[in-house]
Design a protein around this motif. Structure first.
Motif, PDB file in Angstrom:
ATOM      1  N   PRO A  31       1.032  -1.171  -0.040  1.00 18.80           N
ATOM      2  CA  PRO A  31       0.056  -0.033  -0.159  1.00 18.80           C
ATOM      3  C   PRO A  31       0.934   1.375   0.008  1.00 18.80           C
ATOM      4  N   ARG A  89      -6.435   5.483 -11.389  1.00 18.00           N
ATOM      5  CA  ARG A  89      -7.259   4.294 -10.968  1.00 18.00           C
ATOM      6  C   ARG A  89      -6.800   3.901  -9.454  1.00 18.00           C
ATOM      7  N   SER A  90      -5.499   3.648  -9.291  1.00 16.18           N
ATOM      8  CA  SER A  90      -5.018   3.337  -7.944  1.00 16.18           C
ATOM      9  C   SER A  90      -5.618   4.241  -6.710  1.00 16.18           C
ATOM     10  N   ILE A  91      -5.484   5.247  -7.010  1.00 18.23           N
ATOM     11  CA  ILE A  91      -5.943   6.192  -5.920  1.00 18.23           C
ATOM     12  C   ILE A  91      -7.593   6.454  -5.772  1.00 18.23           C
ATOM     13  N   GLY A  92      -8.361   5.973  -6.815  1.00 14.39           N
ATOM     14  CA  GLY A  92      -9.802   5.988  -6.810  1.00 14.39           C
ATOM     15  C   GLY A  92     -10.451   7.190  -7.783  1.00 14.39           C
ATOM     16  N   GLN A 111      -4.642   7.302  -0.871  1.00 12.64           N
ATOM     17  CA  GLN A 111      -3.930   5.858  -0.826  1.00 12.64           C
ATOM     18  C   GLN A 111      -4.140   4.879  -2.074  1.00 12.64           C
ATOM     19  N   GLY A 112      -3.392   3.970  -2.104  1.00 13.43           N
ATOM     20  CA  GLY A 112      -3.650   3.057  -3.260  1.00 13.43           C
ATOM     21  C   GLY A 112      -2.750   2.042  -3.099  1.00 13.43           C
ATOM     22  N   ARG A 113      -2.353   0.956  -4.051  1.00 16.36           N
ATOM     23  CA  ARG A 113      -1.427  -0.071  -3.740  1.00 16.36           C
ATOM     24  C   ARG A 113      -0.428   0.109  -5.053  1.00 16.36           C
ATOM     25  N   ASP A 138      -4.297  -1.278  -9.858  1.00 17.37           N
ATOM     26  CA  ASP A 138      -5.946  -0.966  -9.518  1.00 17.37           C
ATOM     27  C   ASP A 138      -6.426  -1.405  -7.998  1.00 17.37           C
ATOM     28  N   PRO A 139      -7.196  -0.525  -7.473  1.00 14.02           N
ATOM     29  CA  PRO A 139      -7.920  -0.969  -6.288  1.00 14.02           C
ATOM     30  C   PRO A 139      -8.257  -2.540  -6.178  1.00 14.02           C
ATOM     31  N   PRO A 144     -10.227  -2.468   1.333  1.00 19.42           N
ATOM     32  CA  PRO A 144      -8.707  -2.417   1.358  1.00 19.42           C
ATOM     33  C   PRO A 144      -7.994  -2.473   2.503  1.00 19.42           C
ATOM     34  N   TRP A 153      -3.107  -8.466  -2.627  1.00 13.56           N
ATOM     35  CA  TRP A 153      -4.537  -8.214  -2.496  1.00 13.56           C
ATOM     36  C   TRP A 153      -5.408  -9.500  -2.446  1.00 13.56           C
TER      37      TRP A 153
END
Length: 153
Positions: A31, A89-92, A111-113, A138-139, A144, A153
């Motif tokens: 993360p 996309r990762s952070i939404g 936040q993301g991954r 991608d989330p 999460p 994940w």
């Protein structure tokens, strides 16, 4: 954008450090939290025209706390739509197949991954060096909070 500007020292002050320590983060899926970004200008080169870019600083979080910080450049060039899309996309902020007008003012704290890799290179003096590269992911479909860095994940 809160940026560490350092602290002025006096002409006769003691120098107490050799400088910022550079830490290589082990390869893996982690993360991350966006610490901030700086707007910059790329002058252009053989593979890409001149364009703006964001130097984005992300803190990589491991199971026992922060592992370190990586700065990655997000170039505002249509050749880089894939990388820009994966970050947002990762952070939404973005969904697959939908256009996006980035909300730069909202990325700090997001936040993301990501997947961290180690890149080896040859320094100007001929010695070998290492640095980290980051690929934004991608989330997850689930929660999460269920992130397990050992299993992904």
């Amino acid at each position: 954008m809160a940026e560490d500007l350092g602290r002025e020292i006096g002409w006769d002050d003691e120098i107490t450090s050799d400088g910022n320590e550079f830490t290589i983060i082990p390869e893996g899926t982690y993360p991350f939290t966006v610490l901030g970004y700086e707007r910059k200008r790329y002058p252009g080169g053989a593979k890409m025209c001149a364009c703006n870019y964001a130097a984005v600083r992300v803190r990589i979080d491991g199971p026992d706390g922060a592992l370190g910080t990586i700065t990655t450049n997000l170039y505002l060039n249509e050749k880089c739509f894939g990388i820009l899309s994966s970050f947002f996309r990762s952070i939404g902020q973005k969904k697959h197949g939908e256009p996006l007008k980035p909300q730069w003012g909202k990325i700090t704290g997001a936040q993301g991954r990501c997947k961290v890799k180690i890149r080896k290179f040859t320094k100007n003096d001929g010695s070998e060096g290492e640095s980290n590269d980051v690929q934004f992911l991608d989330p997850p479909e689930g929660n999460p909070a269920d992130f397990n860095p050992d299993a992904g994940w």
